[in-house]
Design an enzyme around this catalytic site. Structure first.
Site: not given
Length: 398
Positions: A66, A96, A157, A187, A317, A379
């Site tokens: 992304c 990840h 991000c 996160e 992930s 990722s």
């Protein structure tokens, strides 16, 4: 702690960078050779479909790297260019994906030692460069690194930063942040550090338990046994669930985040009535566009006649795991791998079923004409996807 004031001061420091170093051209060649793929570009241009012999590959129409991941990796490469002699650390995996993290190690980017979940920042000296990964870092870690006099390169991000802003709004309104996520995910650890009071719920089942407690009360000790590791220090379910706001780990399943938000909204509406709802409930859309696009593409892919699906991404992930869940819900045989090397030798695959350890399946690829669905987490570089596809084609020749 006034986290907003701390962030503002940090962003003004000459030892802080979150925009890169203007060396995009210098690192573009290395990034392209390591992560991009002519085969995948050709697939995109040909309807996301490729047939060789008896195998037809059907690629999801949104998959892989992304924008936030591309940005983080590019800034990390630029950092090595900008600081060629300095010691560079990273507080966690940049993303990840094992191949990307290995490339950073080969560039002499060192990872902060971590034992039993505790990071050892004593190895970092004044003047060292420290990269914050795409998942972000906790306020406490940023404060520690700032006090040490490090150069901080922040690749967080922007979608994650958006969630941080959301929980800060909750804090200003004296709302408890209900965070849909995994309490020990990097996160969510970072996001919760910006909240005053928070509770992390993993899924709809846990959310229902909390909502039942809001409406009917319950056993406080049982509640804390269940959520003791997933809440802020001093959390009291009898006090801290009267005013709540919703946020999420950006890689969670979109439909579940929405269902959890609606469940809490209905619960607070039932308890306090429509006139007081806005005082007790705040909802913000913090679902990442890229996560949503990959999930939507996966829902589209599973509508096709597929014999099996290969899901590619790091085993830790979260967004990749949720893609696998979609295949499982449709009862399509699925295999989660992190690299092409998991396939073979022979008709063998080492893969990770949902919620279990790595396992080996042999034989795994049926005989005869096959249509194989392929997707990958946010990722996963295109080059890794290409390697997997080529390995699949090699199997039919062996």
């Amino acid at each position: 702690m006034d986290t907003k004031a701390f962030k503002r001061a940090l962003h003004q420091s000459d030892r802080y960078n979150r925009k890169g170093f203007g060396k995009t051209t210098d690192v573009s060649g290395a990034l392209e050779s390591a992560y991009q793929s002519d085969l995948i570009q050709s697939l995109r241009q040909n309807g996301y479909r490729l047939q060789r012999g008896e195998i037809t590959i059907r690629l999801a129409e949104a998959f892989g790297f992304c924008w936030g991941v591309e940005r983080a990796v590019a800034i990390a490469y630029e950092t090595r260019q900008h600081f060629p002699q300095e010691r560079i650390w990273i507080t966690n995996e940049i993303i990840h994906n094992p191949s990307v993290n290995q490339h950073l190690r080969e560039m002499s980017v060192e990872f902060i030692p971590c034992e039993r979940g505790e990071k050892d920042f004593s190895v970092v000296d004044r003047g060292d460069v420290v990269i914050l990964p795409a998942f972000g870092a906790s306020v406490q870690e940023m404060q520690l690194l700032d006090e040490k006099g490090c150069h901080i390169v922040d690749t967080t991000c922007p979608w994650v930063s958006k969630v941080w802003n959301t929980v800060e709004k909750h804090k200003r309104g004296a709302h408890t942040s209900i965070i849909h996520g995994k309490y020990n995910h990097e996160e969510t650890v970072a996001t919760s550090s910006f909240a005053e009071t928070y509770l992390v719920v993993l899924n709809l089942e846990q959310a229902q338990y909390v909502c039942d407690y809001i409406l009917n009360g319950g056993d406080r000790d049982e509640f804390m046994t269940r959520f003791g590791k997933a809440c802020s220090a001093g959390f009291d379910p009898d006090r801290d669930l009267e005013r709540i706001g919703i946020a999420n780990q950006t890689t969670m399943l979109k439909s579940e985040t929405e269902a959890i938000g609606k469940l809490f909204e209905r619960t607070l509406l039932k308890k306090y009535g429509p006139q007081a709802l806005n005082d007790h409930f705040l909802a913000f859309n913090t679902i990442c566009d890229a996560t949503q696009e990959r999930q939507d593409a996966m829902f589209q892919l599973v509508e096709e006649p597929l014999d099996l699906i290969v899901v590619i991404g790091g085993f830790n992930s979260s967004n990749t795991t949720h893609l696998q869940e979609i295949a499982i819900e449709r009862q399509i045989p699925s295999f989660h791998i992190d690299a092409a090397e998991r396939i073979g030798p022979g008709n063998r695959i080492e893969h990770k079923p949902l919620h279990t350890d790595l396992t080996t399946t042999e034989p795994w690829l049926p005989a005869g004409p096959l249509t194989i669905g392929i997707t990958s987490g946010a990722s996963t570089p295109d080059k890794v996807v290409e390697d997997v596809i080529e390995r699949l084609f090699d199997l039919q020749r062996s």
